[in-house]
Write a protein that holds these residues in place. Structure first.
Motif, PDB file in Angstrom:
ATOM      1  N   MET A 117       2.125   7.061   1.948  1.00 48.84           N
ATOM      2  CA  MET A 117       1.604   8.419   2.130  1.00 48.84           C
ATOM      3  C   MET A 117       0.110   8.384   2.440  1.00 48.84           C
ATOM      4  O   MET A 117      -0.388   9.136   3.290  1.00 48.84           O
ATOM      5  CB  MET A 117       1.892   9.264   0.883  1.00 48.84           C
ATOM      6  N   GLU A 118      -0.617   7.510   1.749  1.00 45.02           N
ATOM      7  CA  GLU A 118      -2.049   7.376   2.046  1.00 45.02           C
ATOM      8  C   GLU A 118      -2.260   6.874   3.467  1.00 45.02           C
ATOM      9  O   GLU A 118      -3.165   7.341   4.181  1.00 45.02           O
ATOM     10  CB  GLU A 118      -2.702   6.413   1.049  1.00 45.02           C
ATOM     11  N   GLN A 119      -1.431   5.926   3.891  1.00 46.96           N
ATOM     12  CA  GLN A 119      -1.564   5.407   5.245  1.00 46.96           C
ATOM     13  C   GLN A 119      -1.294   6.496   6.284  1.00 46.96           C
ATOM     14  O   GLN A 119      -1.995   6.599   7.293  1.00 46.96           O
ATOM     15  CB  GLN A 119      -0.594   4.238   5.443  1.00 46.96           C
TER      16      GLN A 119
ATOM     17  N   ASP B 127       8.365  15.114   0.720  1.00 46.13           N
ATOM     18  CA  ASP B 127       7.023  14.510   0.675  1.00 46.13           C
ATOM     19  C   ASP B 127       6.464  14.370   2.090  1.00 46.13           C
ATOM     20  O   ASP B 127       5.298  14.689   2.354  1.00 46.13           O
ATOM     21  CB  ASP B 127       7.078  13.140   0.011  1.00 46.13           C
TER      22      ASP B 127
ATOM     23  N   ARG C 134      -1.661   9.755   5.849  1.00 47.80           N
ATOM     24  CA  ARG C 134      -2.793  10.694   5.831  1.00 47.80           C
ATOM     25  C   ARG C 134      -3.960  10.146   6.643  1.00 47.80           C
ATOM     26  O   ARG C 134      -4.636  10.887   7.376  1.00 47.80           O
ATOM     27  CB  ARG C 134      -3.233  10.968   4.388  1.00 47.80           C
ATOM     28  N   TRP C 135      -4.212   8.846   6.523  1.00 48.46           N
ATOM     29  CA  TRP C 135      -5.297   8.211   7.277  1.00 48.46           C
ATOM     30  C   TRP C 135      -5.056   8.347   8.774  1.00 48.46           C
ATOM     31  O   TRP C 135      -5.964   8.653   9.547  1.00 48.46           O
ATOM     32  CB  TRP C 135      -5.397   6.741   6.870  1.00 48.46           C
TER      33      TRP C 135
ATOM     34  N   PRO D 228       0.829  -1.215   0.000  1.00 43.18           N
ATOM     35  CA  PRO D 228       0.000   0.000   0.000  1.00 43.18           C
ATOM     36  C   PRO D 228       0.857   1.256   0.000  1.00 43.18           C
ATOM     37  O   PRO D 228       2.025   1.239   0.398  1.00 43.18           O
ATOM     38  CB  PRO D 228      -0.791  -0.128   1.305  1.00 43.18           C
ATOM     39  N   ASP D 229       0.284   2.367  -0.432  1.00 47.55           N
ATOM     40  CA  ASP D 229       0.961   3.658  -0.499  1.00 47.55           C
ATOM     41  C   ASP D 229       1.129   4.192   0.925  1.00 47.55           C
ATOM     42  O   ASP D 229       0.139   4.471   1.611  1.00 47.55           O
ATOM     43  CB  ASP D 229       0.120   4.619  -1.337  1.00 47.55           C
TER      44      ASP D 229
END
Length: 278
Positions: A11-13, A46, A15-16, A8-9
């Motif tokens: 960065m998405e994790q 990033d 943000r969550w 999984p990404d």
């Protein structure tokens, strides 16, 4: 890096986690030829876009044992200086844009390059010693406090051998020289090469008991042997190769004391901490 095209990404994790009120301290393990230079700069910046969810980035040099099979290598001295230069440049930028330094090179970079350890003010609000961040500064500042009452020290021994890993050896030797000058105790430092995992593994916490015994048997030892306590910070208080402090004492025919700080060393010399007898 994960060898998993379906990973999984991250960065998405992150943000969550931020949406759910979780703050995060991160690490980047710098591996030359893989994620250094421009890749490191992109990773740091990033992560900075996720401030204040991401509170810090610890920049860590990769550690490679002699058993690794991925064709990787350690950073050269020139590359290590470049990492420090970049991190210090980014810190100045982030102090302006975020109000925090945000990116922190760990102690190993400074020890490898022999550059001055940053002052304690750099690490205010952080508790990332387990990342290898600020441990040397804590040690040096604790020594400045501990050396104050040295004149009242009543040493029970006149000589001691302090074992440590090769990375920290030069720093400890400078402090031991000051200890000897102030107390008259002959304190000598014995950096131990980690042959089991490989000479590239230089930290005290990964030293093997049998290797410490073998290395110290080749030296003229002091009346007391002082070992890094972190060597035995494993299950049942044993080293990684299942050796106990009293076994080291028996093998060397010397009492052994364990220490995290120079205050612990002073207590050992003064007889205030229990020795492991042979």
């Amino acid at each position: 890096c994960l060898r998993n095209p379906e990973a999984p990404d991250v960065m998405e994790q992150l943000r969550w986690l931020g949406v759910h009120g979780v703050e995060v301290h991160t690490q980047i393990v710098v591996t030359p030829g893989l994620n250094n230079e421009a890749h490191l700069e992109r990773s740091v910046h990033d992560l900075a876009t996720l401030w204040p969810t991401v509170q810090s980035v610890s920049v860590v040099p990769v550690g490679l044992t002699r058993y690794h099979k991925c064709g990787l290598r350690l950073s050269t001295l020139k590359e290590s200086h470049a990492v420090l230069d970049a991190c210090e440049r980014w810190q100045e930028k982030f102090l302006v844009t975020l109000g925090a330094r945000f990116v922190y090179p760990t102690d190993e970079w400074y020890l490898r390059t022999r550059r001055p350890i940053p002052p304690a003010s750099v690490y205010v609000g952080l508790a990332l010693q387990e990342n290898g961040l600020g441990m040397v500064r804590d040690f040096l500042d604790e020594w400045e406090v501990a050396r104050g009452p040295l004149r009242t020290l009543a040493p029970q021994v006149r000589s001691a051998t302090l074992a440590t890993g090769t990375l920290f050896g030069p720093t400890l030797a400078r402090v031991a020289e000051g200890l000897s000058g102030a107390t008259g105790v002959r304190a000598e430092v014995a950096p131990v090469i980690n042959r089991r995992l490989g000479e590239t593994i230089t930290v005290a916490g990964l030293l093997m008991g049998e290797e410490v015994i073998a290395a110290l048997r080749e030296r003229e030892l002091g009346e007391l042997v002082i070992l890094p306590r972190i060597m035995f910070a494993h299950p049942r208080g044993l080293s990684l190769d299942d050796v106990a402090p009293d076994q080291v004492a028996a093998a060397l025919d010397r009492p052994v004391a364990l220490a995290n700080t120079m205050g612990d060393v002073l207590d050992a010399l003064d007889g205030k901490s229990g020795w492991q007898e042979s």
